[in-house]
Design a protein around this motif. Structure first.
Motif, PDB file in Angstrom:
ATOM      1  N   TYR A 161      20.915  48.206   0.063  1.00  0.00           N
ATOM      2  CA  TYR A 161      19.538  48.108   0.543  1.00  0.00           C
ATOM      3  C   TYR A 161      19.407  48.629   1.970  1.00  0.00           C
ATOM      4  N   ALA A 162      20.427  48.366   2.795  1.00  0.00           N
ATOM      5  CA  ALA A 162      20.379  48.784   4.195  1.00  0.00           C
ATOM      6  C   ALA A 162      20.331  50.302   4.316  1.00  0.00           C
ATOM      7  N   LEU A 163      21.081  50.986   3.467  1.00  0.00           N
ATOM      8  CA  LEU A 163      21.112  52.442   3.525  1.00  0.00           C
ATOM      9  C   LEU A 163      19.823  53.072   3.012  1.00  0.00           C
ATOM     10  N   GLY A 164      19.108  52.337   2.159  1.00  0.00           N
ATOM     11  CA  GLY A 164      17.868  52.865   1.598  1.00  0.00           C
ATOM     12  C   GLY A 164      16.608  52.346   2.249  1.00  0.00           C
ATOM     13  N   GLU A 165      16.757  51.482   3.262  1.00  0.00           N
ATOM     14  CA  GLU A 165      15.585  50.906   3.926  1.00  0.00           C
ATOM     15  C   GLU A 165      15.029  51.875   4.958  1.00  0.00           C
ATOM     16  N   GLY A 166      13.754  52.209   4.835  1.00  0.00           N
ATOM     17  CA  GLY A 166      13.115  53.073   5.812  1.00  0.00           C
ATOM     18  C   GLY A 166      13.017  52.397   7.162  1.00  0.00           C
ATOM     19  N   LEU A 167      13.144  53.182   8.238  1.00  0.00           N
ATOM     20  CA  LEU A 167      13.083  52.604   9.585  1.00  0.00           C
ATOM     21  C   LEU A 167      11.745  51.914   9.781  1.00  0.00           C
ATOM     22  N   PRO A 168      11.743  50.612  10.101  1.00  0.00           N
ATOM     23  CA  PRO A 168      10.471  49.886  10.240  1.00  0.00           C
ATOM     24  C   PRO A 168       9.631  50.322  11.445  1.00  0.00           C
ATOM     25  N   ALA A 169      10.281  50.615  12.579  1.00  0.00           N
ATOM     26  CA  ALA A 169       9.541  50.898  13.814  1.00  0.00           C
ATOM     27  C   ALA A 169       8.626  52.105  13.643  1.00  0.00           C
ATOM     28  N   GLU A 170       7.353  51.938  13.980  1.00  0.00           N
ATOM     29  CA  GLU A 170       6.417  53.058  13.894  1.00  0.00           C
ATOM     30  C   GLU A 170       6.750  54.121  14.939  1.00  0.00           C
ATOM     31  N   THR A 171       7.294  53.673  16.073  1.00  0.00           N
ATOM     32  CA  THR A 171       7.743  54.604  17.104  1.00  0.00           C
ATOM     33  C   THR A 171       9.225  54.357  17.338  1.00  0.00           C
ATOM     34  N   PRO A 172      10.100  55.175  16.747  1.00  0.00           N
ATOM     35  CA  PRO A 172      11.541  54.964  16.928  1.00  0.00           C
ATOM     36  C   PRO A 172      11.928  55.093  18.394  1.00  0.00           C
ATOM     37  N   ALA A 173      12.987  54.403  18.768  1.00  0.00           N
ATOM     38  CA  ALA A 173      13.367  54.320  20.181  1.00  0.00           C
ATOM     39  C   ALA A 173      13.640  55.685  20.801  1.00  0.00           C
ATOM     40  N   TRP A 174      14.156  56.649  20.027  1.00  0.00           N
ATOM     41  CA  TRP A 174      14.489  57.952  20.610  1.00  0.00           C
ATOM     42  C   TRP A 174      13.259  58.753  21.024  1.00  0.00           C
ATOM     43  N   LYS A 175      12.075  58.322  20.578  1.00  0.00           N
ATOM     44  CA  LYS A 175      10.853  59.018  20.990  1.00  0.00           C
ATOM     45  C   LYS A 175      10.405  58.608  22.388  1.00  0.00           C
ATOM     46  N   THR A 176      10.908  57.486  22.874  1.00  0.00           N
ATOM     47  CA  THR A 176      10.485  57.000  24.190  1.00  0.00           C
ATOM     48  C   THR A 176      11.643  56.828  25.170  1.00  0.00           C
ATOM     49  N   LEU A 177      12.886  56.909  24.674  1.00  0.00           N
ATOM     50  CA  LEU A 177      14.055  56.700  25.527  1.00  0.00           C
ATOM     51  C   LEU A 177      14.943  57.941  25.520  1.00  0.00           C
ATOM     52  N   PRO A 178      15.653  58.203  26.618  1.00  0.00           N
ATOM     53  CA  PRO A 178      16.602  59.322  26.632  1.00  0.00           C
ATOM     54  C   PRO A 178      17.762  59.048  25.693  1.00  0.00           C
ATOM     55  N   SER A 179      18.281  60.113  25.093  1.00  0.00           N
ATOM     56  CA  SER A 179      19.371  59.948  24.134  1.00  0.00           C
ATOM     57  C   SER A 179      20.429  61.024  24.334  1.00  0.00           C
ATOM     58  N   TRP A 180      21.633  60.697  23.869  1.00  0.00           N
ATOM     59  CA  TRP A 180      22.786  61.585  23.914  1.00  0.00           C
ATOM     60  C   TRP A 180      23.485  61.516  22.562  1.00  0.00           C
ATOM     61  N   PHE A 181      24.107  62.625  22.146  1.00  0.00           N
ATOM     62  CA  PHE A 181      24.738  62.688  20.829  1.00  0.00           C
ATOM     63  C   PHE A 181      26.149  63.248  20.934  1.00  0.00           C
ATOM     64  N   ILE A 182      27.041  62.718  20.092  1.00  0.00           N
ATOM     65  CA  ILE A 182      28.380  63.264  19.951  1.00  0.00           C
ATOM     66  C   ILE A 182      28.787  63.148  18.487  1.00  0.00           C
ATOM     67  N   TYR A 183      29.377  64.214  17.961  1.00  0.00           N
ATOM     68  CA  TYR A 183      29.821  64.211  16.564  1.00  0.00           C
ATOM     69  C   TYR A 183      30.821  65.342  16.366  1.00  0.00           C
ATOM     70  N   GLY A 184      31.454  65.370  15.188  1.00  0.00           N
ATOM     71  CA  GLY A 184      32.464  66.370  14.907  1.00  0.00           C
ATOM     72  C   GLY A 184      32.066  67.318  13.798  1.00  0.00           C
ATOM     73  N   THR A 185      32.676  68.477  13.786  1.00  0.00           N
ATOM     74  CA  THR A 185      32.396  69.460  12.739  1.00  0.00           C
ATOM     75  C   THR A 185      33.075  69.107  11.425  1.00  0.00           C
ATOM     76  N   GLY A 186      34.003  68.129  11.453  1.00  0.00           N
ATOM     77  CA  GLY A 186      34.710  67.732  10.248  1.00  0.00           C
ATOM     78  C   GLY A 186      34.164  66.470   9.604  1.00  0.00           C
ATOM     79  N   ASP A 187      32.937  66.095   9.943  1.00  0.00           N
ATOM     80  CA  ASP A 187      32.330  64.870   9.411  1.00  0.00           C
ATOM     81  C   ASP A 187      31.983  65.058   7.936  1.00  0.00           C
ATOM     82  N   LYS A 188      32.560  64.229   7.064  1.00  0.00           N
ATOM     83  CA  LYS A 188      32.294  64.310   5.629  1.00  0.00           C
ATOM     84  C   LYS A 188      31.293  63.262   5.153  1.00  0.00           C
ATOM     85  N   ASN A 189      30.847  62.404   6.074  1.00  0.00           N
ATOM     86  CA  ASN A 189      29.836  61.408   5.720  1.00  0.00           C
ATOM     87  C   ASN A 189      28.427  61.918   5.980  1.00  0.00           C
TER      88      ASN A 189
END
Length: 237
Positions: A161-189
Protein backbone atom coordinates in the motif's frame (compact mmCIF):
# COMPACT_ATOMS: atom_id res chain seq x y z
CA UNK A 1 23.46 26.31 10.22
CA UNK A 2 25.32 25.01 13.24
CA UNK A 3 22.06 24.31 15.05
CA UNK A 4 20.70 22.17 12.22
CA UNK A 5 20.15 18.45 12.79
CA UNK A 6 20.37 16.04 9.88
CA UNK A 7 17.56 13.46 9.96
CA UNK A 8 18.19 10.40 7.80
CA UNK A 9 15.20 8.32 6.67
CA UNK A 10 15.81 4.86 5.18
CA UNK A 11 13.70 3.37 2.43
CA UNK A 12 12.11 0.06 1.53
CA UNK A 13 14.07 -3.16 1.99
CA UNK A 14 16.60 -1.39 4.22
CA UNK A 15 16.87 -0.22 7.82
CA UNK A 16 18.54 2.52 9.85
CA UNK A 17 21.97 0.88 9.94
CA UNK A 18 22.25 1.47 6.19
CA UNK A 19 23.20 5.02 7.21
CA UNK A 20 26.05 3.94 9.52
CA UNK A 21 28.84 4.99 7.18
CA UNK A 22 27.26 8.38 6.51
CA UNK A 23 26.50 8.92 10.20
CA UNK A 24 30.10 8.22 11.18
CA UNK A 25 31.42 10.78 8.70
CA UNK A 26 28.89 13.42 9.77
CA UNK A 27 29.71 12.87 13.44
CA UNK A 28 33.43 13.14 12.67
CA UNK A 29 32.67 16.50 11.07
CA UNK A 30 30.83 17.70 14.19
CA UNK A 31 27.40 17.56 12.57
CA UNK A 32 24.39 16.49 14.61
CA UNK A 33 22.63 13.65 12.81
CA UNK A 34 20.17 10.88 13.58
CA UNK A 35 18.84 7.94 11.56
CA UNK A 36 15.20 7.40 12.38
CA UNK A 37 13.35 4.08 11.99
CA UNK A 38 10.85 3.99 9.14
CA UNK A 39 7.90 1.65 9.60
CA UNK A 40 7.26 1.36 5.84
CA UNK A 41 3.49 1.11 6.30
CA UNK A 42 2.18 4.15 4.39
CA UNK A 43 3.47 7.52 3.23
CA UNK A 44 0.93 9.23 5.49
CA UNK A 45 1.81 7.44 8.72
CA UNK A 46 5.54 7.19 8.02
CA UNK A 47 5.71 10.94 7.35
CA UNK A 48 3.80 11.65 10.55
CA UNK A 49 6.41 9.70 12.50
CA UNK A 50 9.15 11.81 10.94
CA UNK A 51 7.24 15.01 11.76
CA UNK A 52 7.04 13.97 15.41
CA UNK A 53 10.79 13.47 15.51
CA UNK A 54 11.41 16.82 13.79
CA UNK A 55 9.16 18.56 16.32
CA UNK A 56 11.12 16.99 19.19
CA UNK A 57 14.47 18.32 17.99
CA UNK A 58 15.94 21.72 18.83
CA UNK A 59 16.66 24.09 15.97
CA UNK A 60 16.31 23.48 12.25
CA UNK A 61 16.36 20.20 10.34
CA UNK A 62 17.75 18.94 7.03
CA UNK A 63 15.81 15.87 5.90
CA UNK A 64 17.64 13.15 3.99
CA UNK A 65 15.72 10.28 2.40
CA UNK A 66 16.76 7.10 0.60
CA UNK A 67 14.49 5.41 -1.96
CA UNK A 68 10.91 5.30 -0.59
CA UNK A 69 12.22 7.50 2.22
CA UNK A 70 12.30 10.29 -0.35
CA UNK A 71 8.51 10.17 -0.58
CA UNK A 72 8.35 10.24 3.21
CA UNK A 73 10.52 13.36 3.55
CA UNK A 74 8.63 15.01 0.69
CA UNK A 75 5.45 14.63 2.70
CA UNK A 76 6.97 15.26 6.14
CA UNK A 77 8.69 18.47 5.02
CA UNK A 78 5.60 19.99 3.44
CA UNK A 79 4.61 23.12 5.34
CA UNK A 80 7.02 22.35 8.19
CA UNK A 81 8.81 25.53 9.24
CA UNK A 82 11.62 23.63 10.96
CA UNK A 83 12.64 21.79 7.80
CA UNK A 84 15.06 23.89 5.75
CA UNK A 85 16.12 21.52 2.98
CA UNK A 86 15.90 18.05 1.46
CA UNK A 87 18.55 15.61 0.25
CA UNK A 88 17.39 12.75 -1.97
CA UNK A 89 19.66 9.70 -1.99
CA UNK A 90 18.61 7.43 -4.88
CA UNK A 91 15.17 8.53 -3.79
CA UNK A 92 11.67 9.32 -4.97
CA UNK A 93 10.60 12.96 -5.09
CA UNK A 94 6.91 12.59 -5.99
CA UNK A 95 4.44 15.31 -6.85
CA UNK A 96 0.94 15.42 -5.37
CA UNK A 97 -0.87 12.16 -6.16
CA UNK A 98 2.20 10.38 -7.56
CA UNK A 99 3.39 7.13 -6.04
CA UNK A 100 6.59 5.11 -6.06
CA UNK A 101 5.25 2.40 -8.37
CA UNK A 102 4.21 4.88 -11.05
CA UNK A 103 7.51 6.76 -10.87
CA UNK A 104 9.46 3.50 -11.14
CA UNK A 105 7.57 2.30 -14.21
CA UNK A 106 7.57 5.72 -15.93
CA UNK A 107 11.06 4.97 -17.28
CA UNK A 108 12.52 1.61 -18.40
CA UNK A 109 15.30 -0.08 -16.49
CA UNK A 110 13.96 -1.33 -13.14
CA UNK A 111 14.09 -5.08 -12.46
CA UNK A 112 12.70 -4.78 -8.93
CA UNK A 113 9.14 -5.87 -9.70
CA UNK A 114 10.16 -9.37 -10.75
CA UNK A 115 12.43 -9.81 -7.73
CA UNK A 116 10.12 -8.95 -4.83
CA UNK A 117 8.15 -11.55 -2.92
CA UNK A 118 4.77 -10.85 -1.25
CA UNK A 119 3.61 -12.00 2.18
CA UNK A 120 -0.13 -11.51 2.84
CA UNK A 121 -0.97 -9.44 5.91
CA UNK A 122 -4.56 -10.67 6.18
CA UNK A 123 -6.16 -7.30 5.44
CA UNK A 124 -5.95 -7.43 1.66
CA UNK A 125 -2.46 -5.92 1.56
CA UNK A 126 0.96 -7.57 1.45
CA UNK A 127 4.40 -7.07 2.88
CA UNK A 128 7.08 -7.13 0.21
CA UNK A 129 10.71 -8.21 0.48
CA UNK A 130 13.42 -8.53 -2.13
CA UNK A 131 14.18 -12.19 -2.80
CA UNK A 132 17.12 -12.76 -0.47
CA UNK A 133 19.00 -14.82 -3.05
CA UNK A 134 18.74 -11.95 -5.54
CA UNK A 135 19.17 -9.02 -3.16
CA UNK A 136 22.89 -8.49 -3.70
CA UNK A 137 22.59 -8.09 -7.47
CA UNK A 138 19.33 -6.11 -7.32
CA UNK A 139 19.97 -3.76 -4.45
CA UNK A 140 23.66 -3.64 -3.57
CA UNK A 141 25.85 -4.83 -6.43
CA UNK A 142 28.72 -2.48 -5.52
CA UNK A 143 28.60 -3.17 -1.78
CA UNK A 144 31.12 -5.64 -0.28
CA UNK A 145 29.56 -9.08 -0.64
CA UNK A 146 29.47 -9.97 3.06
CA UNK A 147 27.82 -6.64 3.89
CA UNK A 148 25.28 -7.06 1.09
CA UNK A 149 24.43 -10.58 2.26
CA UNK A 150 23.74 -9.29 5.77
CA UNK A 151 21.61 -6.48 4.34
CA UNK A 152 19.52 -9.09 2.53
CA UNK A 153 18.84 -10.79 5.86
CA UNK A 154 18.08 -7.61 7.81
CA UNK A 155 15.95 -5.85 5.19
CA UNK A 156 12.66 -4.46 6.47
CA UNK A 157 9.58 -5.35 4.42
CA UNK A 158 7.41 -2.61 2.99
CA UNK A 159 3.63 -2.78 2.77
CA UNK A 160 2.54 -2.68 -0.87
CA UNK A 161 0.00 0.00 0.00
CA UNK A 162 2.85 2.38 0.82
CA UNK A 163 4.38 2.02 -2.63
CA UNK A 164 1.02 2.63 -4.30
CA UNK A 165 -0.17 5.51 -2.12
CA UNK A 166 -0.24 8.85 -3.91
CA UNK A 167 1.60 11.68 -2.16
CA UNK A 168 -1.02 13.35 0.07
CA UNK A 169 0.56 16.84 0.23
CA UNK A 170 -0.98 19.20 -2.31
CA UNK A 171 2.31 21.09 -2.35
CA UNK A 172 5.24 18.65 -2.03
CA UNK A 173 8.15 19.90 0.05
CA UNK A 174 10.55 20.13 -2.92
CA UNK A 175 8.37 22.86 -4.45
CA UNK A 176 9.09 25.20 -1.54
CA UNK A 177 12.41 23.96 -0.12
CA UNK A 178 15.90 23.65 -1.66
CA UNK A 179 16.88 20.13 -2.59
CA UNK A 180 19.95 18.11 -3.53
CA UNK A 181 20.17 14.71 -5.26
CA UNK A 182 22.68 11.87 -5.41
CA UNK A 183 22.29 8.54 -7.20
CA UNK A 184 24.19 5.99 -9.26
CA UNK A 185 24.09 4.88 -12.87
CA UNK A 186 23.88 1.25 -11.73
CA UNK A 187 20.58 1.62 -9.84
CA UNK A 188 18.31 -1.35 -10.67
CA UNK A 189 15.44 -0.23 -8.44
CA UNK A 190 14.75 3.29 -9.69
CA UNK A 191 15.90 3.88 -13.28
CA UNK A 192 18.61 6.49 -13.67
CA UNK A 193 16.41 8.39 -16.12
CA UNK A 194 13.67 8.59 -13.50
CA UNK A 195 16.05 9.89 -10.87
CA UNK A 196 17.38 12.49 -13.31
CA UNK A 197 13.81 13.53 -14.15
CA UNK A 198 12.89 14.04 -10.50
CA UNK A 199 16.09 15.96 -9.76
CA UNK A 200 15.53 18.33 -12.67
CA UNK A 201 11.86 18.80 -11.87
CA UNK A 202 12.66 19.64 -8.26
CA UNK A 203 15.22 22.24 -9.33
CA UNK A 204 18.05 20.43 -7.55
CA UNK A 205 20.73 22.83 -6.33
CA UNK A 206 23.34 20.11 -6.68
CA UNK A 207 23.10 16.69 -8.32
CA UNK A 208 25.85 14.10 -7.94
CA UNK A 209 25.73 11.07 -10.23
CA UNK A 210 28.12 8.26 -9.33
CA UNK A 211 29.15 5.99 -12.16
CA UNK A 212 28.16 2.38 -11.52
CA UNK A 213 26.74 2.98 -8.04
CA UNK A 214 23.86 0.74 -7.00
CA UNK A 215 20.64 1.62 -5.23
CA UNK A 216 22.57 1.27 -1.95
CA UNK A 217 24.68 4.29 -2.81
CA UNK A 218 24.80 5.49 0.82
CA UNK A 219 26.42 2.15 1.80
CA UNK A 220 28.86 1.89 -1.10
CA UNK A 221 29.69 5.61 -1.28
CA UNK A 222 29.12 7.09 2.20
CA UNK A 223 31.77 9.74 1.61
CA UNK A 224 30.02 11.16 -1.44
CA UNK A 225 26.66 11.20 0.37
CA UNK A 226 28.16 12.85 3.45
CA UNK A 227 29.90 15.47 1.30
CA UNK A 228 26.62 16.36 -0.43
CA UNK A 229 24.92 16.71 2.95
CA UNK A 230 27.73 18.96 4.16
CA UNK A 231 27.45 21.03 0.99
CA UNK A 232 23.71 21.41 1.55
CA UNK A 233 24.28 22.51 5.14
CA UNK A 234 26.89 25.04 4.03
CA UNK A 235 24.55 26.50 1.45
CA UNK A 236 21.75 26.76 3.99
CA UNK A 237 24.00 28.49 6.53
Amino acid sequence: MSDTTVVLVHGAFAESSSWNGVLTLLQDAGIDAIATPNALRSVTTDAENVRRLVDSLPGDVLLVGHSYGGAVITEAGAGNQKVKGLVYVAAFAPDHGENALDLTSQFPGSSLGERVRPYPLGDGTNDLVVDRALFTDQFAADVPLEVAKLSALTQRPIRDYALGEGLPAETPAWKTLPSWFIYGTGDKNIPEAGLAFMAERAGSRGTRVIDGASHSVMVSNPGAVAELIKAALAELA
